[in-house]
Design a protein around this motif. Structure first.
Motif, mmCIF file in Angstrom:
data_model
loop_
_atom_site.group_PDB
_atom_site.id
_atom_site.type_symbol
_atom_site.label_atom_id
_atom_site.label_comp_id
_atom_site.label_asym_id
_atom_site.label_seq_id
_atom_site.Cartn_x
_atom_site.Cartn_y
_atom_site.Cartn_z
ATOM 1 N N SER A 193 0.920 -1.185 -0.008
ATOM 2 C CA SER A 193 0.090 -0.094 0.027
ATOM 3 C C SER A 193 0.940 1.392 -0.117
ATOM 4 O O SER A 193 0.646 2.362 -0.723
ATOM 5 C CB SER A 193 -0.928 0.036 1.250
ATOM 6 N N ASN A 194 2.025 1.115 0.669
ATOM 7 C CA ASN A 194 2.792 2.385 0.816
ATOM 8 C C ASN A 194 3.665 2.463 -0.636
ATOM 9 O O ASN A 194 3.852 3.654 -1.148
ATOM 10 C CB ASN A 194 3.907 2.103 2.042
ATOM 11 N N SER A 197 1.391 4.160 -2.674
ATOM 12 C CA SER A 197 1.206 5.703 -2.463
ATOM 13 C C SER A 197 2.265 6.624 -2.806
ATOM 14 O O SER A 197 1.942 7.625 -3.027
ATOM 15 C CB SER A 197 0.750 5.725 -0.906
ATOM 16 N N LYS A 387 -1.082 9.322 -0.037
ATOM 17 C CA LYS A 387 -2.419 8.732 -0.393
ATOM 18 C C LYS A 387 -2.900 7.831 0.558
ATOM 19 O O LYS A 387 -1.843 6.595 1.097
ATOM 20 C CB LYS A 387 -2.342 8.235 -1.791
ATOM 21 N N ASP A 388 -3.867 7.578 1.092
ATOM 22 C CA ASP A 388 -4.634 6.830 2.148
ATOM 23 C C ASP A 388 -4.016 6.689 3.543
ATOM 24 O O ASP A 388 -4.266 5.945 4.438
ATOM 25 C CB ASP A 388 -4.582 5.192 1.612
ATOM 26 N N GLU A 390 -3.626 8.730 7.360
ATOM 27 C CA GLU A 390 -4.031 10.042 7.852
ATOM 28 C C GLU A 390 -3.221 10.257 9.096
ATOM 29 O O GLU A 390 -2.529 9.408 9.623
ATOM 30 C CB GLU A 390 -5.596 9.508 8.545
ATOM 31 N N GLY A 403 -3.755 4.317 8.790
ATOM 32 C CA GLY A 403 -3.987 3.846 7.463
ATOM 33 C C GLY A 403 -3.427 2.241 7.278
ATOM 34 O O GLY A 403 -2.956 1.572 8.172
ATOM 35 N N PRO A 404 -3.622 2.105 6.030
ATOM 36 C CA PRO A 404 -3.089 0.607 5.451
ATOM 37 C C PRO A 404 -1.634 -0.034 5.841
ATOM 38 O O PRO A 404 -1.163 -1.021 5.668
ATOM 39 C CB PRO A 404 -3.632 0.428 4.147
ATOM 40 N N ASN A 405 -0.997 1.189 5.969
ATOM 41 C CA ASN A 405 0.498 1.185 6.229
ATOM 42 C C ASN A 405 1.038 0.793 7.600
ATOM 43 O O ASN A 405 2.227 0.623 7.656
ATOM 44 C CB ASN A 405 1.306 2.329 5.527
#
Length: 582
Positions: A193-194, A197, A387-388, A390, A403-405
């Motif tokens: 995800s990172n 991003s 992106k993605d 917070e 976040g997903p990271n």
């Protein structure tokens, strides 16, 4: 292609770019390269060899090596069968090796060279060790490769299908400034995800750009970047070592590289030192250009006269800086610690785009990153949230991330995990502020201290400022519970020698020079000048010059060159006492 696991990046690269050179490293004076297809074949054969060796999903395998293609091969081969890599810094102690082997329940070890092998074998017990360098009497990684080449690819495909995005793919033991390292658990989804991003903020064009890699792959910054480079089809060249970076830059002529601020500081100091060696008009032109650069702000138009001068400075002086970096640099990514704003100014003025970012191992790592364009860069800030991801600022100023990271937790340490992961937010321990999507870091929460007068001191901000002096190599602010802040200072002895030469002061030894009155007075002048940037309660009142530099091997710095404050305070307890007694 649907990318859900990190090893999906290999077939993706073949489909999109099919690189003739995906990875390259210099061996015996020649660059040895691997194409995208050779990369895939090697990884597949290693995966099959691991299966034959009895490595199963969830098993831990340690990788201890300098950067080289073999590092990537083992990493991705483990991923494809659901095993978990445990990357380790070659420079940590044997005691730390032993702790990680035991704590992570490592089943197999890959060691890069003779030095690492000897360090590992002392504490490895019955663990199987393979080496990347060919060593007498030691099993070489190529033996695994040969065994795997006879394996069943259908069996491998079945193994790959079992690996899910939420599966653990690595445990990274953070170097830590205090205590035992903690094992950060990251999944394929965390890191992928990172990668997705940050990939869109890379300015070099996909498929044709080159990278010089020298930051350790065992650190999450370069590790995630390596996957990003795969995704973008960049050719990755591994530097021989830190001493050859300058030569490798000229050979490879990369478009991008990652670095830590300390290395940029050294580059800058060397440039300035060479400026002092010049004479006459050349010297005047050099410092004229440098002063223009130090005033530069990419977001501010300083008018036609300044712009004309800067254009001239770029042609006469800064063009040589760009040539020294290979001539093709489009983006330098700086992370792991704070970048001095003056360095960002002067490099951007010179047409060298240094993009500062922020993140932690626990966040895979990127939370924010600077964009490599003049409209969006902000000097002194660590860029915009990616992106993605917070971010919110807690009441006490701490930066919280969601976040997903964000990691799954610390391996086998649920109590420590609960301390930092609360209500879905990761508590970074860093203090900062948000302006829209832009983030600024002001200090480490745990490193701030109070003087006896009740005033808070933010040491990182001060240390970064004082290191702007070309005569200061390293500096640590002390004074917790004291009535004023003081500093331990390691001089830049190379620049001090140049200063002494200019002032006709005979240079004897480092130890003798720091005791000389005229040298101490010079450092007092430097401190007095930089003190003006701080409030009266923050200003350094006294300092102690030290002859020995702080290093990783000697224990004062982490592998990412952060100060181990507790270690330094204990080591120099007497000197600190002397500061406050005299």
């Amino acid at each position: 292609m649907n990318l859900t696991r990190l090893f999906d990046l290999i077939p993706y690269q073949i489909k999109e770019f099919d690189k003739k050179i995906a990875l390259s490293r210099k061996e015996n004076g020649e660059w040895k390269s691997y194409s995208s297809r050779q990369f895939k074949e090697t990884v597949d054969n290693l995966s099959l060899a691991f299966l034959d060796q009895g490595i199963t999903p969830g098993d831990k395998v340690a990788i201890i090596s300098e950067n080289r293609p073999e590092w990537n091969f083992v990493d991705l081969a483990l991923q494809q069968i659901g095993a978990v890599s445990v990357p380790m810094y070659p420079t940590i102690t044997s005691d730390d090796y032993a702790y990680i082997f035991d704590h992570a329940e490592v089943k197999m070890i890959f060691a890069g060279d003779q030095v690492i092998y000897e360090k590992a074998i002392d504490v490895a017990g019955d663990l199987k060790i393979y080496t990347f360098d060919q060593l007498e009497g030691v099993e070489h990684w190529s033996e695994l490769l040969e065994k795997g080449s006879k394996g069943d690819l259908a069996r491998l495909e079945r193994s790959k299908e079992q690996v899910k995005p939420e599966d653990l793919f690595t445990i990274i033991y953070t170097s830590g400034t205090t205590g035992r390292p903690k094992g950060v658990m990251l999944t394929h989804h965390n890191v992928l995800s990172n990668v997705l991003s940050v990939s869109h903020i890379m300015s070099p064009p996909p498929g044709t750009s080159k990278v010089l890699s020298f930051l350790p792959l065992c650190h999450i910054f370069e590790r995630t970047a390596s996957f990003c480079f795969m995704y973008l089809g960049f050719t990755v060249y591994y530097a021989e070592n830190l001493e050859t970076i300058g030569e490798n830059l000229k050979e490879v002529q990369p478009h991008v590289f990652n670095t830590v601020p300390r290395l940029l500081e050294k580059v800058y100091d060397k440039i300035v030192a060479k400026g002092y060696e010049l004479t006459g008009v050349k010297k005047q032109l050099f410092f004229w250009a440098l002063n223009l650069g130090l005033k530069y702000d990419p977001r501010e138009d300083k008018g036609p006269w300044y712009n004309f001068q800067l254009k001239l400075a770029n042609k006469l002086i800064f063009s040589k800086w760009r040539e020294a970096l290979g001539g093709n640099i489009m983006q330098i990514n700086s992370g792991a610690s704070a970048l001095q704003p003056r360095l960002a100014r002067v490099f951007w003025a010179a047409g060298i785009k240094v993009c500062e970012g922020y993140g932690l191992t626990e966040t895979s790592p990127v939370v924010s990153a600077s964009l490599s364009n003049y409209e969006e860069i902000r000097i002194g800030w660590v860029g915009k949230l990616v992106k993605d991801v917070e971010v919110k600022i807690a009441e006490d100023g701490e930066i919280l991330v969601k976040g997903p990271n964000v990691m799954q937790g610390y391996y086998k340490q649920p109590d420590m995990t609960a301390e930092v992961l609360k209500n879905g937010w990761f508590h970074t321990g860093d203090i900062g502020e948000l302006d829209g999507d832009y983030l600024r870091i002001t200090d480490r929460k745990k490193e701030m201290f109070k003087t006896s007068g009740g005033k808070y001191i933010a040491p990182q901000v001060m240390e970064n400022k004082f290191k702007e002096s070309t005569l200061i190599e390293q500096l640590m602010v002390v004074g917790d519970g004291k009535n004023y802040p003081a500093a331990l200072i390691v001089p830049s002895f190379e620049n001090l020698r140049e200063y002494c030469k200019r002032k006709d002061i005979p240079f004897t030894s480092d130890e003798e020079m720091i005791a000389r009155e005229e040298i101490i007075n010079k450092y007092q002048t430097e401190i007095d000048y930089l003190n003006k940037y701080f409030g009266k309660w923050e200003q350094i009142k006294r300092f102690k010059l030290l002859a020995e530099p702080w290093g990783i091997d000697s224990g004062e710095l982490t592998p990412t060159m952060k100060l181990k404050r507790k270690v330094i305070k204990e080591k120099y307890e007497k000197q600190i006492e002397q500061i406050y007694q005299s």
